[in-house]
Design an enzyme around this catalytic site. Sequence first.
Site, PDB file in Angstrom:
ATOM      1  N   ASP A 164      -9.123  59.274  31.409  1.00  0.00           N
ATOM      2  CA  ASP A 164     -10.431  58.238  32.089  1.00  0.00           C
ATOM      3  C   ASP A 164      -9.601  57.612  33.420  1.00  0.00           C
ATOM      4  OD1 ASP A 164     -12.777  57.220  32.185  1.00  0.00           O
ATOM      5  OD2 ASP A 164     -12.493  55.655  30.776  1.00  0.00           O
ATOM      6  N   GLY A 177     -11.374  49.711  34.097  1.00  0.00           N
ATOM      7  CA  GLY A 177     -10.736  51.021  34.466  1.00  0.00           C
ATOM      8  C   GLY A 177      -9.358  50.960  35.334  1.00  0.00           C
ATOM      9  N   HIS A 188      -9.464  51.140  40.793  1.00  0.00           N
ATOM     10  CA  HIS A 188     -10.343  50.184  41.573  1.00  0.00           C
ATOM     11  C   HIS A 188      -9.055  49.312  42.406  1.00  0.00           C
ATOM     12  CE1 HIS A 188     -13.729  50.046  39.035  1.00  0.00           C
ATOM     13  NE2 HIS A 188     -12.754  50.368  38.111  1.00  0.00           N
TER      14      HIS A 188
END
Length: 448
Positions: A313, A332, A317
């Site tokens: 996954d 994330g 960022h």
Amino acid sequence: MSKKTMLIKNANIVNEGTIFNGDILIEGEYIKEISSSISAKSADVHVFDAEGKYVLPGAIDDQVHFREPGLTHKANIETESKAAIAGGITSFIEMPNTNPQSTTIEKLEEKFDIAAKTSSANYSFMFGGTNDNLDEILKVDEKNVAGLKLFLGSSTGNMLVDDLDVLEKIFKSTNMVISLHCEDEATIKKNFKEHLDKYGDDIPVKYHPVIRSEEACYLSSSKAIELAKKTGARIHVFHLSTAKETSLFSNKIPLKDKKITSEVCVHHLWFTDQDYEEKGTFIKWNPAVKSQKDKDGLWDALLDDRIDVIATDHAPHTLEEKQNVYTKAPSGGPLVQHALPAMLEMHHKGKISIEKVVEKMCHNPAILFQVEKRGYVKEGYFADLVLVDLNNPWTVNKDNILYKCGWSPFEGATFKSRITHTFVNGSLAYKNFKFYDVNAAKRLTFNR
């Protein structure tokens, strides 16, 4: 021009539950022969001594967010696919929640065009479902597209599929694997409001798994599975994060025959809620990293085959974005470069065998998505190969992080195992933190 031929000698080959010392002959893009001893038949064969290193099939990551198009200040296909091959991931399946979203055939093909020009790893993309794009879903060519992705919680844009009639229609109308993000939006909203009222924007990050709770995950997963059983849909539940959810999955039949499968991500196998104090929003993911009990339950289910796949996954960022207060820090983190070394570290700790790592990161994604001729060290298969030195420690730091965002939740961690070489379709693409032939990647095809 003749095909290039390479002979890898003296390798500990890990494949289908066994490790054996042998040689691998590569002709062009494919593995031509595997044997205990192969001799070079002519002078133009490039002989490469693996010196007893472990040779694994290239890993297939079934869930990444490479942020292109539209979010390229965070990452792009070129930078993240390079980080992936440095981490031993030779094929990836990327998600549809870019900008614009991949919810029409036209937008999906635009992403394939970008990858054809810039990706260092083999690539495919998921098509995104919404409440109103069933007509487009029906046009998807299932031999050339990895599958369908539905957000049943935590989506961006208009990708939250919250109309149950639509969901049932989608489940009934496609033979593709439907990959799901399962978190119940109503539960999360209620929990979030309670914490926002109490703390304002600066909610302590330790409450992230309270807001995105076990209940939110289980409620959504169990409903999706119930609907899949009713409709006969083929579903794959992404990133399990709770021990409770593992009871919804079975190990009674072989993976190829399962209609309901699941995945766990590296961060849910590595971190717990005890790590929020040190790592803060750098380990803020959706679904949340939860308790030690949950982590233990996920490991149990992974090892007894209720959980089928390990993925990343990968969702980068910028450092600036992640350093915001809780409500403004996005969920994330980047993982493709460090996922396989992290799992090999768990092998060193006695948690998992190398054969099992290969099963969950290479063989099983290939079986689950019916990826053609990848995921194994086999004659006639593409030569996607990773050489690993199990005793060559290195520490993750700013100087060796390859993600465009420049940070990693593993910063400061020392891994005993080092990925020394990565071959993509028979070409040496990566060797010891340097890139070589990075133009060998191909679009994944599916044997459906």
